[in-house]
Scaffold this motif. Sequence first.
Motif, PDB file in Angstrom:
ATOM      1  N   ASP A   1     -58.144 -37.389  58.672  1.00 26.60           N
ATOM      2  CA  ASP A   1     -57.878 -37.409  60.122  1.00 26.60           C
ATOM      3  C   ASP A   1     -57.575 -38.829  60.604  1.00 26.60           C
ATOM      4  N   LYS A   2     -58.331 -39.789  60.081  1.00 23.75           N
ATOM      5  CA  LYS A   2     -58.124 -41.185  60.480  1.00 23.75           C
ATOM      6  C   LYS A   2     -56.709 -41.639  60.100  1.00 23.75           C
ATOM      7  N   ALA A   3     -56.268 -41.248  58.895  1.00 20.78           N
ATOM      8  CA  ALA A   3     -54.907 -41.592  58.460  1.00 20.78           C
ATOM      9  C   ALA A   3     -53.876 -40.928  59.371  1.00 20.78           C
ATOM     10  N   ASN A   4     -54.089 -39.640  59.672  1.00 22.98           N
ATOM     11  CA  ASN A   4     -53.130 -38.897  60.497  1.00 22.98           C
ATOM     12  C   ASN A   4     -53.156 -39.307  61.964  1.00 22.98           C
ATOM     13  N   ALA A   5     -54.256 -39.915  62.399  1.00 18.69           N
ATOM     14  CA  ALA A   5     -54.358 -40.375  63.790  1.00 18.69           C
ATOM     15  C   ALA A   5     -53.406 -41.552  64.060  1.00 18.69           C
ATOM     16  N   CYS A   6     -52.854 -42.136  62.986  1.00 17.38           N
ATOM     17  CA  CYS A   6     -51.896 -43.245  63.143  1.00 17.38           C
ATOM     18  C   CYS A   6     -50.465 -42.752  63.387  1.00 17.38           C
ATOM     19  N   ASP A   7     -50.269 -41.449  63.407  1.00  9.47           N
ATOM     20  CA  ASP A   7     -48.928 -40.904  63.656  1.00  9.47           C
ATOM     21  C   ASP A   7     -48.434 -41.357  65.031  1.00  9.47           C
ATOM     22  N   PRO A   8     -47.278 -42.036  65.076  1.00 13.19           N
ATOM     23  CA  PRO A   8     -46.756 -42.473  66.379  1.00 13.19           C
ATOM     24  C   PRO A   8     -46.153 -41.322  67.193  1.00 13.19           C
ATOM     25  N   ASN A   9     -45.882 -40.186  66.542  1.00 12.05           N
ATOM     26  CA  ASN A   9     -45.312 -39.023  67.237  1.00 12.05           C
ATOM     27  C   ASN A   9     -46.431 -38.225  67.890  1.00 12.05           C
ATOM     28  N   MET A  10     -46.272 -37.982  69.173  1.00 14.95           N
ATOM     29  CA  MET A  10     -47.333 -37.298  69.918  1.00 14.95           C
ATOM     30  C   MET A  10     -46.930 -35.879  70.292  1.00 14.95           C
ATOM     31  N   GLU A  11     -47.944 -35.035  70.419  1.00 11.63           N
ATOM     32  CA  GLU A  11     -47.734 -33.672  70.887  1.00 11.63           C
ATOM     33  C   GLU A  11     -48.711 -33.436  72.034  1.00 11.63           C
ATOM     34  N   ILE A  12     -48.265 -32.727  73.047  1.00 16.06           N
ATOM     35  CA  ILE A  12     -49.170 -32.402  74.155  1.00 16.06           C
ATOM     36  C   ILE A  12     -49.923 -31.133  73.772  1.00 16.06           C
TER      37      ILE A  12
ATOM     38  N   LYS B   1     -53.352 -28.920  75.169  1.00 16.65           N
ATOM     39  CA  LYS B   1     -54.388 -28.767  76.202  1.00 16.65           C
ATOM     40  C   LYS B   1     -54.389 -29.961  77.172  1.00 16.65           C
ATOM     41  N   GLY B   2     -53.171 -30.371  77.556  1.00 16.94           N
ATOM     42  CA  GLY B   2     -53.029 -31.430  78.548  1.00 16.94           C
ATOM     43  C   GLY B   2     -53.233 -32.847  78.037  1.00 16.94           C
ATOM     44  N   LYS B   3     -53.473 -32.987  76.728  1.00  9.86           N
ATOM     45  CA  LYS B   3     -53.696 -34.332  76.171  1.00  9.86           C
ATOM     46  C   LYS B   3     -52.647 -34.642  75.114  1.00  9.86           C
ATOM     47  N   GLU B   4     -52.317 -35.925  75.005  1.00 11.48           N
ATOM     48  CA  GLU B   4     -51.437 -36.369  73.917  1.00 11.48           C
ATOM     49  C   GLU B   4     -52.258 -36.557  72.650  1.00 11.48           C
ATOM     50  N   ILE B   5     -51.819 -35.912  71.570  1.00 11.55           N
ATOM     51  CA  ILE B   5     -52.522 -36.014  70.283  1.00 11.55           C
ATOM     52  C   ILE B   5     -51.497 -36.347  69.210  1.00 11.55           C
ATOM     53  N   PRO B   6     -51.819 -37.259  68.288  1.00  7.38           N
ATOM     54  CA  PRO B   6     -50.885 -37.531  67.189  1.00  7.38           C
ATOM     55  C   PRO B   6     -50.537 -36.217  66.454  1.00  7.38           C
ATOM     56  N   ARG B   7     -49.249 -36.010  66.254  1.00  9.71           N
ATOM     57  CA  ARG B   7     -48.740 -34.724  65.756  1.00  9.71           C
ATOM     58  C   ARG B   7     -49.404 -34.277  64.443  1.00  9.71           C
ATOM     59  N   GLU B   8     -49.475 -35.178  63.463  1.00 12.29           N
ATOM     60  CA  GLU B   8     -50.021 -34.756  62.166  1.00 12.29           C
ATOM     61  C   GLU B   8     -51.536 -34.603  62.183  1.00 12.29           C
ATOM     62  N   LEU B   9     -52.208 -35.301  63.073  1.00 16.97           N
ATOM     63  CA  LEU B   9     -53.651 -35.080  63.260  1.00 16.97           C
ATOM     64  C   LEU B   9     -53.879 -33.648  63.736  1.00 16.97           C
ATOM     65  N   LEU B  10     -53.103 -33.243  64.733  1.00 21.72           N
ATOM     66  CA  LEU B  10     -53.203 -31.883  65.270  1.00 21.72           C
ATOM     67  C   LEU B  10     -52.849 -30.852  64.201  1.00 21.72           C
ATOM     68  N   TYR B  11     -51.778 -31.124  63.453  1.00 28.69           N
ATOM     69  CA  TYR B  11     -51.358 -30.186  62.405  1.00 28.69           C
ATOM     70  C   TYR B  11     -52.466 -30.000  61.356  1.00 28.69           C
ATOM     71  N   GLY B  12     -53.059 -31.099  60.906  1.00 32.64           N
ATOM     72  CA  GLY B  12     -54.120 -31.013  59.895  1.00 32.64           C
ATOM     73  C   GLY B  12     -55.305 -30.201  60.397  1.00 32.64           C
ATOM     74  N   GLN B  13     -55.670 -30.412  61.650  1.00 32.30           N
ATOM     75  CA  GLN B  13     -56.799 -29.664  62.220  1.00 32.30           C
ATOM     76  C   GLN B  13     -56.453 -28.182  62.386  1.00 32.30           C
ATOM     77  N   ARG B  14     -55.203 -27.913  62.739  1.00 32.14           N
ATOM     78  CA  ARG B  14     -54.767 -26.513  62.831  1.00 32.14           C
ATOM     79  C   ARG B  14     -54.806 -25.837  61.454  1.00 32.14           C
ATOM     80  N   MET B  15     -54.415 -26.571  60.412  1.00 31.54           N
ATOM     81  CA  MET B  15     -54.469 -26.028  59.051  1.00 31.54           C
ATOM     82  C   MET B  15     -55.907 -25.658  58.677  1.00 31.54           C
ATOM     83  N   SER B  16     -56.847 -26.533  58.972  1.00 31.99           N
ATOM     84  CA  SER B  16     -58.258 -26.258  58.641  1.00 31.99           C
ATOM     85  C   SER B  16     -58.770 -25.046  59.419  1.00 31.99           C
ATOM     86  N   GLU B  17     -58.412 -25.001  60.693  1.00 40.37           N
ATOM     87  CA  GLU B  17     -58.846 -23.889  61.546  1.00 40.37           C
ATOM     88  C   GLU B  17     -58.273 -22.557  61.035  1.00 40.37           C
TER      89      GLU B  17
END
Length: 194
Positions: free
Chosen positions: A14-25, A27-43
């Motif tokens: 997650d720490k590595a993926n949190a460095c993604d400069p590409n953001m996705e909105i 739930k109203g918040k900007e989140i690094p795209r690959e951080l969100l993707y990794g968490q979605r994969m786990s879920e």
Amino acid sequence: MHKDLLDNTLAAFDKANACDPNMEIYKGKEIPRELLYGQRMSEELSMFVSAPSVHLQLAARAQHIERWQSPRSDYPDGRSGYKKWRSQLYLFHAQRAGEIMQAQGYDQDDIDRVRFLIQKRQMKTDQESQTLEDTVCLVFLRHYIEAFALKHSQEKLIGIIQKTWNKMSENGHQAALKINFSEKIFSLLQKSLQ
């Protein structure tokens, strides 16, 4: 294998993926795209499989690790450029996941197994490789198909859905049919599967 080791390694991914400069909105918040993707994969994996192995949990979270470092635009246009990019990505993700696992204290056998899974090896004969692919497809269908639908023609979308469906197992199909799709996507899905 120790649960702390797993948790620490997932956090390191997650720490590595949190460095993604590409953001996705989300739930109203900007989140690094690959951080969100990794968490979605786990879920998705935890919904799809009742007790996934440690290897599968690690491979799912590291599926797109630091993907922004190898952009599609670095490769030629067209199908062969796309295929080359994809095969290089599998190697890159496997390498990075292995490096992070090693830094966390995993042994070589565990690292090799996770790298094997991330590279989608022996998908039709290795149960966990297939499960990982099902999870990838389910995440795409649940979270990303709507955005794809805005950018592509119906004909292209039907092709994408058919290709996605063909990569999945029967268990994957059953899980996909339980997703709460919009009417538009559900009707596309029906057309694709006729």
